[in-house]
Design an enzyme around this catalytic site. Structure first.
Site, PDB file in Angstrom:
ATOM      1  N   HIS A   1       0.770  -1.152  -0.064  1.00 53.74           N
ATOM      2  CA  HIS A   1      -0.051  -0.021  -0.031  1.00 53.74           C
ATOM      3  C   HIS A   1       0.720   1.215   0.090  1.00 53.74           C
ATOM      4  O   HIS A   1       0.449   2.332  -0.694  1.00 53.74           O
ATOM      5  CB  HIS A   1      -1.014   0.094   1.194  1.00 53.74           C
ATOM      6  CG  HIS A   1      -2.118  -0.887   1.126  1.00 53.74           C
ATOM      7  ND1 HIS A   1      -3.282  -0.936   1.528  1.00 53.74           N
ATOM      8  CD2 HIS A   1      -2.458  -1.985   0.156  1.00 53.74           C
ATOM      9  CE1 HIS A   1      -4.152  -1.617   1.385  1.00 53.74           C
ATOM     10  NE2 HIS A   1      -3.570  -2.609   0.552  1.00 53.74           N
TER      11      HIS A   1
ATOM     12  N   SER B   1       5.121   6.974   2.742  1.00 57.38           N
ATOM     13  CA  SER B   1       4.249   7.972   3.057  1.00 57.38           C
ATOM     14  C   SER B   1       3.094   7.319   3.774  1.00 57.38           C
ATOM     15  O   SER B   1       2.251   7.999   4.598  1.00 57.38           O
ATOM     16  CB  SER B   1       3.612   8.562   1.780  1.00 57.38           C
ATOM     17  OG  SER B   1       3.164   7.234   1.114  1.00 57.38           O
TER      18      SER B   1
END
Length: 296
Positions: free
Chosen positions: A42, A52
């Site tokens: 992901h 992130s």
């Protein structure tokens, strides 16, 4: 730009530090291996493998952790944060969270009996994250085969890479909300398997949404090729699993992996390296976070 020896002099104990952190987390909770692998996936699909996904939301910042594909399901943040602390003690300010996640994903696979590969490192950490990009870029369990092919192709991964990487569903769990439609409405499903999964997943939307079932009914904590054997028996849990073996262009790949664990293992390792190469921040881009949950 990434290399396997990026930290060999600046942080010589990096690999052993990550490995011991993963080892203790996965031995105490085998499911954590799948959770860490999924975090890396992901992360990489949203603006590249830049850490992130690890940024926590604050009052002034909305990141990726509460995007649809991650909310109430992404886990393993504490494990990565703890490993980062240990790495910081040994080599302060040197190793990115993005790289720690990439190494931990490999170690998780190995710990559960899967293939080993040399992880390329040298990524830097993003200073931003995008909930919108997470919502649009992460493949959904409801996707058709052509949508899955496109989603992976958008980040430079081939159809074969996509099928191999889907084999990560040989470990881990899925929530009822993601397989309810399949076990109640679809016909390309083994009847006994559908009945079994219905038991822990009530038909009514909102009822038992978070109930878990193993993605691989045979060996949920062993990284092996039984996921592909399950697909051939119409025992894929997610719609996006079974479309890989449903009379389409990927049937032959599934059949091949089902027959040959070694070909699955080598293709999976190669695809993980390719996924780890998606748009890294290098050089002076990004930063080396001090803690993974927030920017410096």
């Amino acid at each position: 730009q990434l290399t396997t020896n990026f930290y060999s002099t600046s942080c010589p104990n990096l690999l052993s530090t990550v490995k011991s952190g993963v080892k203790s987390a996965v031995s105490s909770q085998p499911r954590m291996g799948a959770s860490i692998l999924r975090l890396f996936f992901h992360d990489c699909f949203v603006n590249g493998c830049d850490g992130s996904i690890l940024l926590d939301d604050t009052s002034s910042f909305t990141g990726e952790q509460n995007a649809g594909p991650n909310r109430n399901s992404a886990r393993g943040f504490t494990v990565i944060n703890d490993i980062k602390s240990a790495v910081e003690k040994a080599c302060p300010g040197v190793v990115s969270c993005a790289d720690i996640l990439a190494i931990a994903a490999r170690d998780s696979v190995v710990q559960l009996g899967g293939p080993n590969w040399n992880v390329k490192v040298g990524r830097r950490d993003a200073k931003t994250a995008s909930q919108a990009a997470a919502n649009s870029n992460i493949p959904a369990p409801s996707m058709s085969l052509s949508q899955l092919i496109s989603s992976f192709s958008a980040v430079g991964l081939s159809t074969r890479d996509m099928v191999a990487l889907s084999g990560a569903h040989t470990i881990g769990q899925s929530r009822c909300v993601n397989f309810r439609a399949r076990v109640y409405n679809e016909t390309n499903i083994n009847a006994a398997f559908a009945t079994l999964r219905q038991r822990s997943c009530p038909r009514a939307a909102g009822s038992g949404d978070a109930n878990l079932a193993p993605l691989d009914i045979n060996s949920a904590t062993s990284f092996d090729n039984s996921y592909f054997k399950n697909l051939m028996a119409q025992r894929g849990l997610l719609h996006s699993d079974q479309v890989l073996f449903n009379g389409g262009s990927t049937d032959s790949i599934v059949r091949g992996y089902s027959n040959s664990p070694s070909s699955f293992n080598s293709d999976f390792a190669a695809a993980m390296i390719k996924m780890g190469d998606i748009s890294p921040l290098t050089g002076s881009s990004g930063e080396i976070r001090k803690v993974c949950g927030k920017t410096n």
